[in-house]
Design a protein around this motif. Structure first.
Motif, mmCIF file in Angstrom:
data_model
loop_
_atom_site.group_PDB
_atom_site.id
_atom_site.type_symbol
_atom_site.label_atom_id
_atom_site.label_comp_id
_atom_site.label_asym_id
_atom_site.label_seq_id
_atom_site.Cartn_x
_atom_site.Cartn_y
_atom_site.Cartn_z
ATOM 1 N N LYS A 134 65.777 28.489 82.110
ATOM 2 C CA LYS A 134 64.384 28.286 81.737
ATOM 3 C C LYS A 134 63.530 28.929 82.832
ATOM 4 O O LYS A 134 63.924 28.961 83.990
ATOM 5 C CB LYS A 134 64.065 26.807 81.656
ATOM 6 C CG LYS A 134 64.858 26.081 80.607
ATOM 7 C CD LYS A 134 64.326 24.663 80.496
ATOM 8 C CE LYS A 134 64.866 23.902 79.324
ATOM 9 N NZ LYS A 134 66.279 23.899 79.150
ATOM 10 N N TYR A 160 56.968 30.575 70.839
ATOM 11 C CA TYR A 160 55.697 30.273 71.489
ATOM 12 C C TYR A 160 54.944 31.522 71.864
ATOM 13 O O TYR A 160 53.719 31.554 71.809
ATOM 14 C CB TYR A 160 55.941 29.426 72.734
ATOM 15 C CG TYR A 160 55.992 27.983 72.406
ATOM 16 C CD1 TYR A 160 57.141 27.428 71.881
ATOM 17 C CD2 TYR A 160 54.884 27.175 72.572
ATOM 18 C CE1 TYR A 160 57.180 26.104 71.545
ATOM 19 C CE2 TYR A 160 54.920 25.860 72.249
ATOM 20 C CZ TYR A 160 56.067 25.315 71.725
ATOM 21 O OH TYR A 160 56.112 24.006 71.392
ATOM 22 N N MET A 218 56.200 26.454 77.835
ATOM 23 C CA MET A 218 57.302 27.403 77.878
ATOM 24 C C MET A 218 58.188 27.196 79.084
ATOM 25 O O MET A 218 59.304 27.714 79.124
ATOM 26 C CB MET A 218 56.769 28.832 77.849
ATOM 27 C CG MET A 218 56.359 29.225 76.461
ATOM 28 S SD MET A 218 55.432 30.714 76.388
ATOM 29 C CE MET A 218 56.697 31.899 76.128
ATOM 30 N N TYR A 269 57.602 39.359 76.574
ATOM 31 C CA TYR A 269 58.426 38.257 77.058
ATOM 32 C C TYR A 269 59.886 38.681 77.214
ATOM 33 O O TYR A 269 60.496 38.485 78.267
ATOM 34 C CB TYR A 269 58.286 37.104 76.069
ATOM 35 C CG TYR A 269 58.985 35.837 76.427
ATOM 36 C CD1 TYR A 269 59.888 35.258 75.552
ATOM 37 C CD2 TYR A 269 58.726 35.197 77.629
ATOM 38 C CE1 TYR A 269 60.510 34.084 75.867
ATOM 39 C CE2 TYR A 269 59.352 34.014 77.938
ATOM 40 C CZ TYR A 269 60.247 33.461 77.052
ATOM 41 O OH TYR A 269 60.877 32.291 77.353
ATOM 42 N N GLY A 326 61.537 30.110 73.646
ATOM 43 C CA GLY A 326 60.187 30.483 74.034
ATOM 44 C C GLY A 326 59.589 31.594 73.190
ATOM 45 O O GLY A 326 58.385 31.815 73.226
#
Lengths: 377, 375, 154
Positions: free
Chosen positions: B330, B69, B58, B85, B66
């Motif tokens: 990210k 995931y 991730m 998340y 992400g």
């Protein structure tokens, strides 16, 4: 009177019995193969499923497909298995189960071998199978098999005693240990009315004797991988499975004859062998459906709970039943006294089973902590 | 371990391996038990069979990629994983999620709690020895829920439906009516399972006084979720540190007394009923129309540098996401605090001294998912 | 005893309910419109070419990097039949890697890719994993035949 099926025109009595035995063995083999079909369909309906539907109409060819698959499987054999014990265990379990059918009267005329002590014979012969479990457990040279075998032997021996004591109560009333005579005794009222406590004990002990859930510790050890029969594959394993069903049939028949009146109640011997056979099969089916129903509904008991239930609950109540029967017989009380005393005993057994779990201080219920809305939209 | 040495006989504990594949399916988990007769003396759990390097993967995905995931890290409580998340990213970026999106998130999360607890009921019945009856009862209900999720998000199990700022797309037109239908059937399913298992004497005998765990022990192992509440600690993130719109509902949190397997089962059963209450209130309060992403939604999801820990109350416990960002789109480091991992660490202390058959019940009552333990 | 009887009554009640079995190959249950099976390319009926121009947007956005895209100059643009300057030349999607997250559909500027929401998108079993890598013809086959209408194409 006590001959093999009258429509087999064989004069020599030994040959006639042999013919009857062959017919029984074939019937029973096919019968138990279809018992698997019956079980899968009924248990599936209790679980929102359909059971086998693909092989043949309604899945009727499923047992044949299973049989074929098991026949062509590789015959594995652990290298360190004890050669004699491992091989013999299959037969040691299989043969006593079929031996029981020699003394089972399907109708008034269809009996292979009349025995004056057929009840004792049936229970004794079906109790021989525990040797097979020990042989299988020891001969497989595997920890899990050994554990399973020891537990199976312990369970089978423990539950023999209440089974036999419950049947002994029946013998006391009918003054005969012959299943045929016991059936003839029940021409007006089946024995379940006079012996409800004995009936309940018989039901529980018979489920334990055939090792079906909730007493299936030896065969259902999914916790530790398979149990006694872990090293057997293919046709050997299927022999064990079929024996379990044959045992189930034997106990169902026994229960139908001893407690529900067999082919005698309610019509008597005047109605011909068709009706008698139908009654036998119907009453046996009641027992079998009960076994299947219990299988689908109840979880497995732990080994120590199982053993303590047999020794601490069933055996005292079975002895109580014999004692009550003795009192009624000695004081020459009318039959209704049997119903009252045994009924009270049955209620006592239900109450004890109910209370067994709730020993000690009563459990506090869950606390519910309330949460109130603190803001609004 | 050699216990006694007398005459010519050595008595040792017997090791039993419940290998990575075993019939009580809880995932690929290996447990080596050392038993002395019937009592368990030592437990060595082996995990890691399902480790996929999720956290590292991730780090190479932006905040939309992400989400898929996060789903796969918790395959029975996917909406809670996604929620954790996206809440972390929203907190870093200081985004305010519109009300309609929040309510739909809560409704879907609670439905997911229902489906996860149904799975628990099914699998737990099998562990107890019910031949599959509880499993089919539970899965008939779970199928209804999964059908609803498929209508709304497109997939039965890996939804990828939440996005940073709200939802990916609007729900279907008949959403409210469908949820009402599903709830009615779920209530019937809960009643069925209740009748089948709760008061069954054999089941109670298998579950009571097995694996009892005190409140002090539970807190010291960092447990959370139904296990902590069954041990008597009234801690529920929806009550004590409410996130999203949970502070707008009236419900109750079940708390047990003994911390044994039966209490855990009862707590989960009650939680299912409370979830239904929450969903009904949320359906009433749901704004009939409105945006599902904020008006000032940035085109590229870039977070300012910083770190945040966001947590949600998943069906297994506290699911936490610790996100460290160095700017950019990210994460620099993403750690997922998995409830099953912390709950599983207490397995040894819970199981030592119990019978062999109880070890399976205890493992089943912890309701772990291996993807969460191993990530 | 009462609890045991309750359990048995519960299973007896279930016998009279409809079983939940769907006899699969004969009966396919209905799939909702938004179902996300696997991505397929959409065919433009008007211009008789795919919508996809090979712009690599989906390839970049894919989390698992399961796509390979090659574009070429559109011969139909030179003749004036189509407004697309570039058109897709080769396109491979590895269905074995695809995680069906719908991101490729979201980033596509031309609404050229969509998730297959038919049973054909689910019944894709192969014996060899290499056969799961779908090339351009396989990806366009469903839409060309008019058999797929993906939902959620925003």
């Amino acid at each position: 009177m006590l001959l093999a099926a009258p429509h087999i025109n064989i004069d020599h009595p030994a040959l006639r019995e042999l013919a009857g035995l062959i017919v029984i063995t074939l019937l029973m083999t096919v019968g138990v193969a279809y018992a698997t079909w019956y079980e899968r369909k009924i248990v599936a309906r209790m679980q929102y499923r359909l059971g086998p539907t693909r092989n043949g109409p309604f899945g009727l060819l499923q047992p044949i497909a299973d049989m074929l698959k098991l026949l062509v499987k590789e015959d594995l054999r652990p290298a360190t298995a004890d050669p004699v014990a491992w091989e013999l265990s299959v037969f040691a379990i299989f043969i006593p189960a079929f031996l029981a059918f020699v003394a089972v009267p399907f109708t008034a005329d269809w009996l292979i071998s009349p025995l004056p002590l057929s009840l004792l014979y049936l229970v004794a012969v079906s109790g021989l199978s525990f040797i097979g479990f020990l042989l299988a457990g020891w001969g497989s040279d595997s920890k899990y098999a050994l554990l399973g075998g020891m537990r199976a032997a312990a369970q089978l021996i423990s539950y023999e005693i209440p089974l036999l004591l419950a049947l002994l109560g029946v013998v006391m009333i009918t003054s005969s240990a012959d299943v045929y005579q016991i059936i003839l005794y029940q021409d007006h009222v089946p024995l379940v009315v006079w012996q409800p406590l004995g009936f309940m004990i018989f039901l529980t002990a018979s489920i334990a004797e055939v090792e079906r859930p909730p007493f299936d510790i030896p065969t259902g050890e999914s916790e530790v991988a398979g149990g006694v029969f872990i090293e057997y594959s293919g046709i050997r394993w299927s022999m064990f499975q079929l024996t379990s069903y044959v045992n189930m049939y034997v106990f169902a028949l026994l229960g139908a004859f001893v407690f529900l009146g067999g082919w005698q109640f309610p019509f008597g011997t005047d109605w011909g062998w068709g009706w008698q056979l139908l009654l036998t099969v119907a009453k046996m089916s009641l027992f079998i459906v009960f076994y299947l129903w219990v299988r689908a509904s109840l979880p497995r008991m732990r080994v120590d709970q199982l053993m303590s239930y047999a020794w601490k609950v069933l055996i005292p109540f079975a002895l109580l039943q014999i004692f009550l029967n003795g009192l009624v017989i000695v004081y020459d009380a009318p039959d209704i006294a049997l119903l009252l005393t045994s009924g009270a005993g049955a209620l006592g057994l239900a109450y004890t089973a109910h209370k067994l779990v709730r020993r000690g201080a009563p459990r506090k219920p869950l606390q519910m902590v309330p949460v109130r809305a603190r803001s609004s939209a | 371990m050699v216990l006694e040495q007398g005459h010519a006989v050595e008595i040792v504990d017997m090791p039993i391996n419940m290998g990575p594949q075993h019939p009580s399916t809880h995932g690929v988990f290996r447990m080596v038990l050392a038993v002395n007769g019937e009592q368990v003396v030592n437990v060595t759990p082996h995990i890691g069979y399902m480790h996929r390097g999720g956290e590292k993967l991730m780090e190479a995905m932006d905040f939309r990629q992400g989400i898929g995931y996060a789903d796969r890290t918790e395959y029975l409580a996917q909406f809670h994983a996604e929620l954790g998340y996206v809440m972390a990213v929203e907190r870093l970026m200081d985004l305010k999620v519109p009300d309609r999106a929040e309510y739909i998130r809560v409704i879907l999360s609670e439905l997911n709690r229902l489906s996860s607890h149904f799975m628990f009921m099914g699998a737990f019945g099998i562990d107890a020895g019910l031949f599959g009856t509880s499993f089919t009862f539970a899965f008939v209900q779970r199928e209804n829920l999964l059908d609803l999720f498929e209508e709304v998000s497109g997939d039965r199990l890996m939804y990828a439906y939440f996005r940073v700022g709200g939802l990916a797309w609007e729900v279907t037109d008949n959403f409210v009516q469908r949820v009402h239908e599903v709830l009615k059937q779920a209530q019937q399913g809960i009643r069925d399972l209740d009748d089948l298992m709760t008061k069954n004497e054999i089941f109670m005998g298998r579950c009571q006084n097995v694996g009892a765990f005190s409140a002090k022990q539970a807190i010291s192992y960092g447990m959370s979720g139904p296990l902590l509440r069954a041990s008597g600690v009234p801690w529920d993130l929806r009550k004590d540190e409410p996130y999203s719109v949970y502070d707008r509902f009236n419900f109750e949190v079940p708390v047990g007394n003994y911390g044994d397997v039966y209490d855990r089962y009862l707590v989960r059963l009650e939680e299912m009923k409370q979830s239904i209450k929450i969903i009904e209130q949320a359906l009433e309060q749901l704004p009939p129309e409105g945006p599902i992403v904020p008006e000032k939604m940035p085109r590229r999801l870039r977070t300012p540098p910083g770190e945040v820990y966001s947590k949600v109350e998943s069906p297994r416990g506290e699911w936490g996401v610790y996100l460290v960002s160095k700017g950019g789109d990210k994460p620099y480091r993403l750690k997922m605090r998995s409830p099953s991992f912390c709950n599983l660490s207490a397995l040894r202390e819970m199981t030592i001294g119990q019978y062999l058959a109880d070890a399976v019940m205890i493992l089943g009552s912890m309701d772990i998912v291996l993807c969460c333990v191993d990530r | 005893m009462i609890g045991i009887l309750k359990s048995m009554a519960q299973t007896a009640r279930v016998v009279f309910r409809k079983p939940a079995t769907v006899q699969y190959p004969e009966v396919h249950r209905e799939i909702p419109n938004r179902d996300r099976a696997f991505p397929v390319l959409i065919w433009d009926e008007e211009h008789d070419e795919p919508f996809c121009t090979g712009c690599h947007a989906c390839e970049r956005a894919c989390p698992v990097e399961c796509m390979t895209v090659v574009m070429k100059d559109n011969p139909k643009h030179a003749t004036g039949e189509s407004k697309r300057r570039k058109i897709i030349d080769e396109f491979w999607i590895d269905y074995g890697r695809c995680m069906r997250c719908n991101i490729c559909v979201e980033v596509c500027n031309f609404e050229a890719i969509g998730m297959n929401n038919t049973w054909a998108g689910h019944e894709l079993s192969r014996f060899d994993r290499k056969e799961l890598v779908m090339d351009l013809d396989q990806l366009m086959a469903q839409s060309k035949a008019g058999k797929v209408d993906p939902g959620l194409r925003a």
